[in-house]
Design an enzyme around this catalytic site. Structure first.
Site, PDB file in Angstrom:
ATOM      1  N   GLU A 103       0.819  -1.338   0.041  1.00 48.34           N
ATOM      2  CA  GLU A 103      -0.165   0.065  -0.053  1.00 48.34           C
ATOM      3  C   GLU A 103       0.991   1.367  -0.165  1.00 48.34           C
ATOM      4  OE1 GLU A 103      -2.425   1.642  -0.598  1.00 48.34           O
ATOM      5  OE2 GLU A 103      -4.102   1.622   1.149  1.00 48.34           O
ATOM      6  N   ASP A 104       0.566   2.380  -0.397  1.00 44.15           N
ATOM      7  CA  ASP A 104       1.259   3.475  -0.442  1.00 44.15           C
ATOM      8  C   ASP A 104       1.230   4.087   0.624  1.00 44.15           C
ATOM      9  OD1 ASP A 104      -1.525   4.347  -0.426  1.00 44.15           O
ATOM     10  OD2 ASP A 104      -1.354   5.831  -2.281  1.00 44.15           O
ATOM     11  N   ASP A 107      -3.055   5.616   6.966  1.00 43.36           N
ATOM     12  CA  ASP A 107      -3.421   6.923   7.710  1.00 43.36           C
ATOM     13  C   ASP A 107      -4.365   6.498   8.934  1.00 43.36           C
ATOM     14  OD1 ASP A 107      -3.844   9.425   8.274  1.00 43.36           O
ATOM     15  OD2 ASP A 107      -5.159   9.981   6.773  1.00 43.36           O
ATOM     16  N   LYS A 135       1.751   7.290   8.391  1.00 45.34           N
ATOM     17  CA  LYS A 135       1.161   8.279   9.294  1.00 45.34           C
ATOM     18  C   LYS A 135       0.629   8.198  10.326  1.00 45.34           C
ATOM     19  CE  LYS A 135      -0.557  11.525   6.393  1.00 45.34           C
ATOM     20  NZ  LYS A 135      -1.734  12.137   5.683  1.00 45.34           N
TER      21      LYS A 135
HETATM   22  P1  IMP Z   1      -6.748   5.069   5.513  1.00 41.37           P
HETATM   23  O1  IMP Z   1      -5.358   4.512   6.018  1.00 41.37           O
HETATM   24  O2  IMP Z   1      -7.786   4.157   5.475  1.00 41.37           O
HETATM   25  O3  IMP Z   1      -7.184   6.419   6.039  1.00 41.37           O
HETATM   26  O4  IMP Z   1      -6.470   4.937   4.115  1.00 41.37           O
HETATM   27  C1  IMP Z   1      -5.239   5.396   3.493  1.00 41.37           C
HETATM   28  C2  IMP Z   1      -5.581   5.966   2.035  1.00 41.37           C
HETATM   29  O5  IMP Z   1      -5.988   7.368   2.253  1.00 41.37           O
HETATM   30  C3  IMP Z   1      -4.342   5.841   1.147  1.00 41.37           C
HETATM   31  O6  IMP Z   1      -4.477   4.895   0.290  1.00 41.37           O
HETATM   32  C4  IMP Z   1      -4.406   7.217   0.384  1.00 41.37           C
HETATM   33  O7  IMP Z   1      -5.311   7.014  -0.934  1.00 41.37           O
HETATM   34  C5  IMP Z   1      -5.293   8.272   1.194  1.00 41.37           C
HETATM   35  N1  IMP Z   1      -4.315   8.946   1.974  1.00 41.37           N
HETATM   36  C6  IMP Z   1      -4.289   9.173   3.365  1.00 41.37           C
HETATM   37  N2  IMP Z   1      -3.144  10.047   3.516  1.00 41.37           N
HETATM   38  C7  IMP Z   1      -2.759  10.657   2.450  1.00 41.37           C
HETATM   39  C8  IMP Z   1      -1.991  11.880   2.114  1.00 41.37           C
HETATM   40  O8  IMP Z   1      -1.145  12.334   2.887  1.00 41.37           O
HETATM   41  N3  IMP Z   1      -1.797  11.811   0.715  1.00 41.37           N
HETATM   42  C9  IMP Z   1      -2.618  11.234  -0.320  1.00 41.37           C
HETATM   43  N4  IMP Z   1      -3.238  10.275   0.216  1.00 41.37           N
HETATM   44  C10 IMP Z   1      -3.500  10.139   1.411  1.00 41.37           C
END
Ligand code: IMP
Length: 184
Positions: A103-104, A107, A135
């Protein structure tokens, strides 16, 4: 507002340069080569932000592997429940296989928590998560990636696959997006 012709005008500062990304991913590739030797993993990329990380990392994993991708959308407004929809599911079966999800960025942790829960139902031999960026300040649920290349502070980042409104994915570095770009 986004700059019309020059993406770089929208970047506050560079958080991770192309050289730092390359060095970090190569190092992670060596670790994964050791950990997945003899296991022929199914390496699952979560589209679309993972593409540059996926390409660079898998080229640095010197083991036979199967490559597959899935695409997910989070239901807007239901972020707190972490409800997700598979827009594109895997093409291969993962039953009895060692699965490594790439995964990239992690968050809130909601997306990956759900993906792992869904894939576990299919009885893989093992399932691990590897992220380019973590993050931790954004967490809404408890979630710890098994492998992480870089831990980053709070703030919205773009580049090296990461987007804002589908822009900036092709920047060769990870940069902090100027607040004025996304606050209007
Ligand atoms: P989460 O962990 O479910 O909140 O989601 C992760 C996804 O939120 C990632 O795959 C990104 O698409 C998006 N995302 C969260 N933070 C960032 C950021 O700083 N820049 C770009 N995309 C982000």
């Amino acid at each position: 507002m986004m700059h019309k012709t020059d993406m770089r005008q929208d970047i506050e500062s560079i958080l991770l340069s192309a050289e730092e990304l390359k060095a970090g991913i190569e190092k992670l590739g060596k670790t994964l080569t050791e950990d997945y030797r003899g296991k022929e993993p199914v390496v699952v990329g979560i589209l679309r932000g993972v593409v540059p990380f996926y390409a660079t990392l898998t080229q640095n994993m010197d083991v036979p592997m199967v490559q597959d991708f899935m695409s997910i959308s989070s239901y807007h407004g239901t972020q707190t429940t972490g409800e997700i929809r598979f827009k594109k599911d895997l093409d291969v079966s993962i039953q009895g296989r060692h699965v490594l999800i790439l995964e990239d960025i992690v968050d809130s942790g909601l997306t990956l928590k759900k993906v792992v829960e869904e894939l576990k139902i299919r009885n893989p031999a093992s399932i691990k998560v590897c992220t380019l960026l973590d993050k931790p300040s954004g967490r809404k649920v408890e979630f710890q990636p098994d492998y992480c290349c870089f831990t980053i502070p709070d703030g919205f980042v773009v580049g090296f696959g990461l987007d804002y409104n589908d822009h900036y994915r092709n920047l060769p570095y990870v940069g902090i997006l100027k607040k004025e770009v996304y606050s209007d």
